[in-house]
Design an enzyme around this catalytic site. Structure first.
Site, PDB file in Angstrom:
ATOM      1  CG  ASP A 180      38.857  38.263  51.247  1.00 34.65           C
ATOM      2  OD1 ASP A 180      38.928  37.118  51.725  1.00 34.65           O
ATOM      3  OD2 ASP A 180      38.757  38.491  50.042  1.00 34.65           O
ATOM      4  CB  CYS A 207      37.856  43.414  46.083  1.00 34.16           C
ATOM      5  SG  CYS A 207      36.917  41.929  45.704  1.00 34.16           S
ATOM      6  CB  CYS A 258      39.956  37.633  46.370  1.00 37.61           C
ATOM      7  SG  CYS A 258      39.515  39.370  46.196  1.00 37.61           S
ATOM      8  CB  CYS A 299      34.570  37.557  50.835  1.00 42.09           C
ATOM      9  SG  CYS A 299      35.511  39.055  51.147  1.00 42.09           S
TER      10      CYS A 299
HETATM   11 FE1  FES Z   1      36.715  39.413  49.468  1.00 42.69          FE
HETATM   12 FE2  FES Z   1      37.654  40.274  47.201  1.00 42.69          FE
HETATM   13  S1  FES Z   1      36.358  38.574  47.500  1.00 42.69           S
HETATM   14  S2  FES Z   1      37.760  41.263  49.106  1.00 42.69           S
END
Ligand code: FES
Length: 140
Positions: free
Chosen positions: A41, A113, A69, A39
Protein backbone atom coordinates in the site's frame (compact mmCIF):
# COMPACT_ATOMS: atom_id res chain seq x y z
CA UNK A 1 -21.45 -0.68 19.14
CA UNK A 2 -19.71 -2.68 16.43
CA UNK A 3 -21.36 -4.60 13.66
CA UNK A 4 -20.39 -8.22 14.37
CA UNK A 5 -19.72 -8.84 10.69
CA UNK A 6 -17.37 -5.85 10.34
CA UNK A 7 -14.03 -5.67 12.18
CA UNK A 8 -13.93 -1.86 11.93
CA UNK A 9 -15.47 0.83 14.12
CA UNK A 10 -18.22 3.08 12.80
CA UNK A 11 -15.71 5.93 12.69
CA UNK A 12 -13.33 3.92 10.48
CA UNK A 13 -16.14 3.11 8.08
CA UNK A 14 -17.30 6.76 8.02
CA UNK A 15 -13.81 7.95 7.03
CA UNK A 16 -13.43 5.12 4.51
CA UNK A 17 -16.77 5.87 2.83
CA UNK A 18 -16.43 9.64 3.06
CA UNK A 19 -12.71 10.46 3.20
CA UNK A 20 -11.81 13.98 4.30
CA UNK A 21 -9.17 16.03 2.47
CA UNK A 22 -8.85 13.54 -0.38
CA UNK A 23 -6.92 14.53 -3.48
CA UNK A 24 -3.75 15.96 -4.88
CA UNK A 25 -2.42 19.42 -4.05
CA UNK A 26 -0.75 21.67 -6.59
CA UNK A 27 2.33 23.47 -5.33
CA UNK A 28 2.41 21.75 -1.98
CA UNK A 29 5.02 23.04 0.47
CA UNK A 30 5.80 19.48 1.55
CA UNK A 31 5.02 16.01 0.23
CA UNK A 32 5.38 12.80 2.20
CA UNK A 33 5.38 9.50 0.31
CA UNK A 34 5.49 6.22 2.15
CA UNK A 35 4.86 2.64 1.22
CA UNK A 36 4.26 -0.44 3.29
CA UNK A 37 6.61 -3.14 2.02
CA UNK A 38 4.46 -5.84 3.64
CA UNK A 39 1.24 -5.12 1.76
CA UNK A 40 2.36 -2.79 -1.06
CA UNK A 41 0.00 0.00 0.00
CA UNK A 42 1.13 3.54 -0.79
CA UNK A 43 0.22 6.88 0.77
CA UNK A 44 1.02 10.48 -0.11
CA UNK A 45 0.34 13.49 2.08
CA UNK A 46 0.58 17.05 0.81
CA UNK A 47 0.79 20.08 3.09
CA UNK A 48 0.56 23.85 2.71
CA UNK A 49 2.15 25.79 5.52
CA UNK A 50 1.58 29.42 6.44
CA UNK A 51 2.85 31.62 9.22
CA UNK A 52 0.49 32.71 11.97
CA UNK A 53 0.47 36.18 13.50
CA UNK A 54 2.61 34.74 16.29
CA UNK A 55 5.17 33.57 13.73
CA UNK A 56 4.24 29.90 14.10
CA UNK A 57 4.25 27.63 11.07
CA UNK A 58 0.72 26.26 10.70
CA UNK A 59 -0.55 23.48 8.47
CA UNK A 60 -3.09 25.55 6.61
CA UNK A 61 -4.15 22.89 4.13
CA UNK A 62 -3.54 19.16 3.80
CA UNK A 63 -4.55 16.48 1.30
CA UNK A 64 -3.90 12.81 0.79
CA UNK A 65 -3.86 10.17 -1.88
CA UNK A 66 -3.82 6.56 -0.77
CA UNK A 67 -3.77 3.29 -2.60
CA UNK A 68 -4.57 0.83 0.11
CA UNK A 69 -6.91 -0.99 2.42
CA UNK A 70 -9.93 0.30 4.37
CA UNK A 71 -7.73 1.12 7.38
CA UNK A 72 -5.13 2.88 5.22
CA UNK A 73 -7.78 5.17 3.72
CA UNK A 74 -9.52 5.83 7.04
CA UNK A 75 -6.22 6.58 8.83
CA UNK A 76 -5.12 8.89 5.99
CA UNK A 77 -8.37 10.80 6.29
CA UNK A 78 -8.10 10.98 10.07
CA UNK A 79 -4.45 12.07 10.15
CA UNK A 80 -5.28 14.97 7.83
CA UNK A 81 -8.09 16.02 10.18
CA UNK A 82 -5.77 15.78 13.20
CA UNK A 83 -2.99 17.80 11.54
CA UNK A 84 -5.04 20.55 9.89
CA UNK A 85 -4.61 23.87 11.70
CA UNK A 86 -1.82 22.53 13.95
CA UNK A 87 1.69 23.93 14.10
CA UNK A 88 4.25 21.74 12.36
CA UNK A 89 5.78 20.91 15.76
CA UNK A 90 2.39 19.77 17.10
CA UNK A 91 1.75 17.76 13.94
CA UNK A 92 5.14 16.03 14.28
CA UNK A 93 3.93 14.69 17.64
CA UNK A 94 0.87 12.94 16.16
CA UNK A 95 1.43 9.22 16.64
CA UNK A 96 -0.08 6.12 15.13
CA UNK A 97 -1.91 5.56 18.42
CA UNK A 98 -3.42 9.07 18.23
CA UNK A 99 -4.70 8.21 14.76
CA UNK A 100 -6.06 4.80 15.78
CA UNK A 101 -7.64 6.17 18.99
CA UNK A 102 -9.36 8.96 17.05
CA UNK A 103 -10.94 6.26 14.88
CA UNK A 104 -12.18 4.42 18.01
CA UNK A 105 -9.48 1.80 17.51
CA UNK A 106 -8.33 -0.52 14.77
CA UNK A 107 -8.20 -4.32 14.73
CA UNK A 108 -4.71 -5.33 16.01
CA UNK A 109 -3.82 -6.82 12.63
CA UNK A 110 -4.49 -3.40 11.05
CA UNK A 111 -2.47 -1.24 13.46
CA UNK A 112 0.44 -1.13 10.99
CA UNK A 113 -1.84 0.78 8.60
CA UNK A 114 -1.96 3.70 11.02
CA UNK A 115 1.86 3.76 10.96
CA UNK A 116 1.67 4.62 7.31
CA UNK A 117 -0.53 7.66 8.00
CA UNK A 118 1.64 9.06 10.79
CA UNK A 119 4.82 8.35 8.81
CA UNK A 120 3.47 10.06 5.67
CA UNK A 121 2.52 13.15 7.70
CA UNK A 122 5.96 13.29 9.33
CA UNK A 123 7.64 12.78 5.95
CA UNK A 124 5.65 15.71 4.48
CA UNK A 125 6.76 17.96 7.36
CA UNK A 126 10.40 16.88 6.95
CA UNK A 127 10.14 17.55 3.21
CA UNK A 128 8.74 21.02 3.95
CA UNK A 129 11.58 21.75 6.41
CA UNK A 130 14.28 20.58 4.02
CA UNK A 131 12.84 22.62 1.12
CA UNK A 132 12.67 25.66 3.40
CA UNK A 133 16.31 25.18 4.43
CA UNK A 134 17.35 24.90 0.78
CA UNK A 135 15.51 28.10 -0.13
CA UNK A 136 17.10 29.91 2.82
CA UNK A 137 20.51 28.69 1.60
CA UNK A 138 19.82 30.25 -1.80
CA UNK A 139 18.82 33.59 -0.26
CA UNK A 140 21.95 33.76 1.94
FE1 FES B 1 -1.57 -2.22 3.84
FE2 FES B 1 -3.45 -1.57 5.52
S1 FES B 1 -3.05 -3.54 4.73
S2 FES B 1 -1.81 -0.34 4.87
Amino acid sequence: MRDVTCPYSKEVMNHFRNPHNLGEMNEADGIGKVGNPLCGDVMRIYIKVSESEKGEEIIKDIKFQTFGCVAAIATSSMVTELAKGKTIDEAMKITRNNVADSLDGLPPIKMHCSNLAADALHAAIKDYKSKKLQSEDVVI
